[in-house]
Design a protein around this motif. Structure first.
Motif, PDB file in Angstrom:
ATOM      1  N   TYR A  89       5.853  -5.651  -6.555  1.00 46.40           N
ATOM      2  CA  TYR A  89       5.793  -6.090  -5.156  1.00 46.40           C
ATOM      3  C   TYR A  89       6.707  -7.295  -4.934  1.00 46.40           C
ATOM      4  O   TYR A  89       7.413  -7.373  -3.929  1.00 46.40           O
ATOM      5  CB  TYR A  89       4.373  -6.476  -4.739  1.00 46.40           C
ATOM      6  CG  TYR A  89       3.319  -5.406  -4.921  1.00 46.40           C
ATOM      7  CD1 TYR A  89       3.619  -4.053  -4.851  1.00 46.40           C
ATOM      8  CD2 TYR A  89       1.994  -5.764  -5.152  1.00 46.40           C
ATOM      9  CE1 TYR A  89       2.638  -3.091  -5.022  1.00 46.40           C
ATOM     10  CE2 TYR A  89       1.012  -4.804  -5.319  1.00 46.40           C
ATOM     11  CZ  TYR A  89       1.336  -3.467  -5.256  1.00 46.40           C
ATOM     12  OH  TYR A  89       0.353  -2.523  -5.420  1.00 46.40           O
TER      13      TYR A  89
ATOM     14  N   LEU B  19       0.908   5.289 -10.944  1.00 47.88           N
ATOM     15  CA  LEU B  19       0.060   4.188 -10.488  1.00 47.88           C
ATOM     16  C   LEU B  19      -1.107   3.945 -11.443  1.00 47.88           C
ATOM     17  O   LEU B  19      -1.486   2.796 -11.689  1.00 47.88           O
ATOM     18  CB  LEU B  19      -0.458   4.479  -9.080  1.00 47.88           C
ATOM     19  CG  LEU B  19      -1.332   3.401  -8.443  1.00 47.88           C
ATOM     20  CD1 LEU B  19      -0.518   2.128  -8.209  1.00 47.88           C
ATOM     21  CD2 LEU B  19      -1.916   3.901  -7.135  1.00 47.88           C
TER      22      LEU B  19
ATOM     23  N   SER C  50       0.829  -1.212   0.000  1.00 49.37           N
ATOM     24  CA  SER C  50       0.000   0.000   0.000  1.00 49.37           C
ATOM     25  C   SER C  50       0.864   1.263   0.000  1.00 49.37           C
ATOM     26  O   SER C  50       0.507   2.277  -0.608  1.00 49.37           O
ATOM     27  CB  SER C  50      -0.942   0.008   1.201  1.00 49.37           C
ATOM     28  OG  SER C  50      -0.205  -0.001   2.409  1.00 49.37           O
TER      29      SER C  50
ATOM     30  N   ASP D 293       2.107   1.736  -3.510  1.00 50.26           N
ATOM     31  CA  ASP D 293       1.040   2.353  -4.305  1.00 50.26           C
ATOM     32  C   ASP D 293       0.947   3.849  -4.042  1.00 50.26           C
ATOM     33  O   ASP D 293       0.800   4.639  -4.976  1.00 50.26           O
ATOM     34  CB  ASP D 293      -0.315   1.696  -4.002  1.00 50.26           C
ATOM     35  CG  ASP D 293      -0.443   0.294  -4.567  1.00 50.26           C
ATOM     36  OD1 ASP D 293       0.434  -0.123  -5.362  1.00 50.26           O
ATOM     37  OD2 ASP D 293      -1.423  -0.386  -4.208  1.00 50.26           O
ATOM     38  N   ASP D 294       1.030   4.243  -2.775  1.00 58.00           N
ATOM     39  CA  ASP D 294       0.969   5.665  -2.430  1.00 58.00           C
ATOM     40  C   ASP D 294       2.143   6.427  -3.047  1.00 58.00           C
ATOM     41  O   ASP D 294       1.988   7.549  -3.530  1.00 58.00           O
ATOM     42  CB  ASP D 294       0.956   5.867  -0.915  1.00 58.00           C
ATOM     43  CG  ASP D 294      -0.350   5.420  -0.285  1.00 58.00           C
ATOM     44  OD1 ASP D 294      -1.368   5.341  -1.005  1.00 58.00           O
ATOM     45  OD2 ASP D 294      -0.343   5.141   0.924  1.00 58.00           O
TER      46      ASP D 294
ATOM     47  N   ARG E 175      -2.167  -3.993 -13.091  1.00 59.51           N
ATOM     48  CA  ARG E 175      -2.111  -4.836 -11.882  1.00 59.51           C
ATOM     49  C   ARG E 175      -0.997  -5.873 -11.958  1.00 59.51           C
ATOM     50  O   ARG E 175      -0.297  -6.102 -10.983  1.00 59.51           O
ATOM     51  CB  ARG E 175      -3.438  -5.588 -11.716  1.00 59.51           C
ATOM     52  CG  ARG E 175      -4.425  -5.104 -10.724  1.00 59.51           C
ATOM     53  CD  ARG E 175      -3.948  -4.912  -9.333  1.00 59.51           C
ATOM     54  NE  ARG E 175      -4.257  -3.531  -8.958  1.00 59.51           N
ATOM     55  CZ  ARG E 175      -3.737  -2.873  -7.962  1.00 59.51           C
ATOM     56  NH1 ARG E 175      -2.853  -3.426  -7.183  1.00 59.51           N
ATOM     57  NH2 ARG E 175      -4.051  -1.643  -7.713  1.00 59.51           N
TER      58      ARG E 175
ATOM     59  N   LEU F 124       2.239  -4.275 -11.251  1.00 56.91           N
ATOM     60  CA  LEU F 124       2.336  -3.937  -9.827  1.00 56.91           C
ATOM     61  C   LEU F 124       2.671  -5.167  -8.989  1.00 56.91           C
ATOM     62  O   LEU F 124       3.507  -5.102  -8.095  1.00 56.91           O
ATOM     63  CB  LEU F 124       1.034  -3.305  -9.335  1.00 56.91           C
ATOM     64  CG  LEU F 124       0.771  -1.877  -9.800  1.00 56.91           C
ATOM     65  CD1 LEU F 124      -0.615  -1.431  -9.363  1.00 56.91           C
ATOM     66  CD2 LEU F 124       1.832  -0.936  -9.278  1.00 56.91           C
TER      67      LEU F 124
END
Length: 153
Positions: free
Chosen positions: A142, A130, A107, A110-111, A135, A138
């Motif tokens: 991660y 972002l 998270s 993402d921020d 997805r 992303l």
């Protein structure tokens, strides 16, 4: 014959980058991420690039290999996107994530990515990184960060 306009220091690529990424400094749970992002001025300076590239080079390489943006079905990998002279997007993200590698959460990533503006149409439009990162890319990011944190132990 075309005349080439001379850029003032105010309109240099470095200063334009700093202007585009200014973020208000307020203390919250993501202040470390924001603080490291605001420190991009040191990163894009000549000595900052060398220091940060050597410190997070492996992380940047892994990010650049796996992360991409999707523009109308076209994949553009972060390693191929310049954010300043001789600075690629994957290096910028590695510099922002690297200092918090051991404790950063998805998270927070993402921020961080939501605060990175991407210029489209020759600068007519700006969208958050972002928003144009799918997805799957992303998830790959991660995984890269998780693997790098595990390898750092």
């Amino acid at each position: 014959q075309f005349l080439q306009a001379r850029r003032s220091p105010r309109h240099s690529p470095r200063n334009q980058l700093l202007h585009r990424i200014s973020v208000p400094r307020s203390k919250n749970q993501f202040s470390d991420v924001i603080d490291s992002f605001i420190d991009i001025a040191a990163f894009v300076s000549d000595e900052g690039v060398v220091q940060q590239r050597s410190q997070y080079a492996e992380l940047a390489q892994s990010i650049g290999r796996d992360a991409y943006v999707d523009i109308n079905g076209w994949k553009l990998y972060w390693k191929d996107i310049s954010v300043a002279k001789d600075v690629k997007l994957n290096e910028l993200v590695a510099q922002g994530i690297g200092p918090r590698l051991q404790r950063i959460q998805p998270s927070e990533i993402d921020d961080f990515l939501a605060k990175v503006p991407m210029s489209m149409g020759g600068g007519k439009t700006q969208v958050p990184l972002l928003s144009i990162t799918p997805r799957n890319a992303l998830r790959a990011l991660y995984d890269v960060v998780e693997d790098a944190a595990r390898d750092a132990w």
